[in-house]
Design a protein around this motif. Structure first.
Motif, PDB file in Angstrom:
ATOM      1  N   GLY A 109     -12.856 -10.867 -12.382  1.00 49.41           N
ATOM      2  CA  GLY A 109     -12.670 -11.455 -12.936  1.00 49.41           C
ATOM      3  C   GLY A 109     -11.511 -11.615 -14.414  1.00 49.41           C
ATOM      4  N   HIS A 134     -11.900 -15.315 -20.062  1.00 52.46           N
ATOM      5  CA  HIS A 134     -12.455 -16.504 -20.008  1.00 52.46           C
ATOM      6  C   HIS A 134     -13.725 -16.254 -18.823  1.00 52.46           C
ATOM      7  CE1 HIS A 134     -10.449 -17.104 -23.000  1.00 52.46           C
ATOM      8  NE2 HIS A 134      -9.055 -17.352 -23.074  1.00 52.46           N
ATOM      9  N   ASP A 135     -14.156 -15.568 -17.467  1.00 43.64           N
ATOM     10  CA  ASP A 135     -14.485 -16.136 -16.701  1.00 43.64           C
ATOM     11  C   ASP A 135     -15.669 -15.380 -17.242  1.00 43.64           C
ATOM     12  OD1 ASP A 135     -12.250 -17.948 -15.081  1.00 43.64           O
ATOM     13  OD2 ASP A 135     -12.610 -14.621 -13.517  1.00 43.64           O
ATOM     14  N   ILE A 136     -16.935 -16.102 -16.230  1.00 45.36           N
ATOM     15  CA  ILE A 136     -18.140 -16.057 -16.420  1.00 45.36           C
ATOM     16  C   ILE A 136     -18.471 -14.746 -15.199  1.00 45.36           C
ATOM     17  CG2 ILE A 136     -20.248 -16.735 -16.758  1.00 45.36           C
ATOM     18  CD1 ILE A 136     -19.431 -18.410 -18.846  1.00 45.36           C
ATOM     19  N   ASN A 151     -21.259 -13.226 -13.476  1.00 46.19           N
ATOM     20  CA  ASN A 151     -22.753 -12.828 -13.306  1.00 46.19           C
ATOM     21  C   ASN A 151     -23.201 -11.816 -11.375  1.00 46.19           C
ATOM     22  OD1 ASN A 151     -25.078 -12.623 -13.960  1.00 46.19           O
ATOM     23  ND2 ASN A 151     -25.591 -15.255 -13.704  1.00 46.19           N
ATOM     24  N   ASN A 194     -17.499 -17.454 -12.850  1.00 49.26           N
ATOM     25  CA  ASN A 194     -18.289 -19.227 -13.255  1.00 49.26           C
ATOM     26  C   ASN A 194     -18.996 -19.988 -11.723  1.00 49.26           C
ATOM     27  OD1 ASN A 194     -16.207 -18.925 -15.259  1.00 49.26           O
ATOM     28  ND2 ASN A 194     -14.107 -19.407 -13.757  1.00 49.26           N
ATOM     29  N   TYR A 229     -22.000 -12.184 -17.872  1.00 46.97           N
ATOM     30  CA  TYR A 229     -21.183 -11.568 -18.993  1.00 46.97           C
ATOM     31  C   TYR A 229     -19.545 -12.638 -18.802  1.00 46.97           C
ATOM     32  CZ  TYR A 229     -17.488  -8.450 -21.254  1.00 46.97           C
ATOM     33  OH  TYR A 229     -16.396  -7.819 -21.733  1.00 46.97           O
ATOM     34  N   LYS A 230     -18.860 -13.140 -20.568  1.00 47.47           N
ATOM     35  CA  LYS A 230     -18.083 -14.216 -20.623  1.00 47.47           C
ATOM     36  C   LYS A 230     -16.831 -12.607 -20.449  1.00 47.47           C
ATOM     37  CE  LYS A 230     -15.174 -16.842 -22.843  1.00 47.47           C
ATOM     38  NZ  LYS A 230     -15.784 -18.444 -23.430  1.00 47.47           N
ATOM     39  N   ASP A 289     -10.532 -12.927 -24.098  1.00 44.18           N
ATOM     40  CA  ASP A 289      -9.729 -13.445 -23.357  1.00 44.18           C
ATOM     41  C   ASP A 289      -8.277 -12.080 -23.292  1.00 44.18           C
ATOM     42  OD1 ASP A 289      -7.204 -15.106 -23.309  1.00 44.18           O
ATOM     43  OD2 ASP A 289      -7.103 -15.461 -25.318  1.00 44.18           O
TER      44      ASP A 289
END
Length: 182
Positions: free
Chosen positions: A89, A92-94, A96, A105, A133-134, A137
Motif C-alpha cells: 500500500g 492514501h490507499d485503503i 482490506n 482501494n 486500513y487507510k 500520507d
C-alpha cells in the motif's frame, strides 16, 4: 642532499604509493553508502521469493529520485534493523483483507506473480491493525511474501517514506539462484 629534502622525497613517494589504494577504498565506500549495498536475509518472511541465508545486492539509487511502487521489494529501517518486505500500500490507499485476499482501494490485488503457492503463504487471522486500513500520507504498507511467518505492517503499522532506502536487487548467493529478485 639535506635530511629535510630526504624526508620530503620519502613522504612524496609514500603519498604516490598510497594514492590509488586510498582512492579505491574511498570509491568503494561511496558506492556502498549511496548506490548499492549487500545484505544477508536472516528470516523466512519473504519465502519463497527470498530465502533465509540468501545474499542480495540492493539498489539505493531508485528511491533517491522516485517513491516505491506497489509490488516492489524494498529495504527499510525499523527499530534499528534493516528489513526487507514487499510494498502493498502507498499513501492514501485503503487496504482490506477479505477471505485471505488483499484488496487495495476495493480492488483485489493480483499477487500470483510473486506468491508461488497461494494456499501455503496466505494466513491473515492475526493482525494488530484494524481493516480496512487507510495508509497515512507519507507512509507505506509492507508485507512479507510468507504471510504466515512475517512480522510486517499488519503488526507494526506502516513505514515512513524516509525509512525506505533501497529496492531489492540481485541475489548473489546461493549460486544456484543467482538473478534479479522480483
Amino acid at each position: 642532499m639535506s635530511v629535510l629534502n630526504k624526508y620530503k622525497i620519502a613522504i612524496k613517494g609514500l603519498i604516490e604509493f598510497l594514492k590509488e589504494p586510498i582512492l579505491a577504498v574511498l570509491t568503494a565506500l561511496m558506492i556502498s553508502t549511496f548506490i548499492i549495498s549487500h545484505t544477508k536475509i536472516p528470516t523466512g518472511s519473504m519465502m519463497l521469493t527470498i530465502n533465509p541465508g540468501d545474499h542480495l545486492i540492493v539498489n539505493r539509487l531508485p528511491y533517491y529520485y522516485r517513491d516505491p511502487d506497489r509490488g516492489e521489494i524494498a529495504v527499510f529501517k525499523f527499530q534499528g534493523e534493516n528489513l526487507i518486505k514487499r510494498v502493498i500500500g502507498k499513501p492514501h490507499d485503503i487496504i482490506n483483507i477479505i477471505d485471505n485476499n488483499i484488496y487495495v482501494n476495493s480492488e483485489k490485488l493480483d499477487e500470483s506473480a510473486y506468491l508461488k503457492s497461494l494456499e501455503s503463504t496466505y494466513e491473515f487471522s492475526r493482525s494488530d491493525i484494524q481493516f480496512p486500513y487507510k495508509v497515512p500520507d507519507g507512509y507505506y504498507f509492507m508485507l512479507g511474501d510468507n504471510r504466515r511467518n512475517s512480522m510486517d505492517s499488519r503488526y507494526f503499522g506502516p513505514i515512513p517514506r524516509e525509512n525506505i532506502y533501497a529496492k531489492g536487487g540481485v541475489r548473489i548467493y546461493p549460486f544456484s539462484r543467482i538473478g534479479i529478485v522480483k
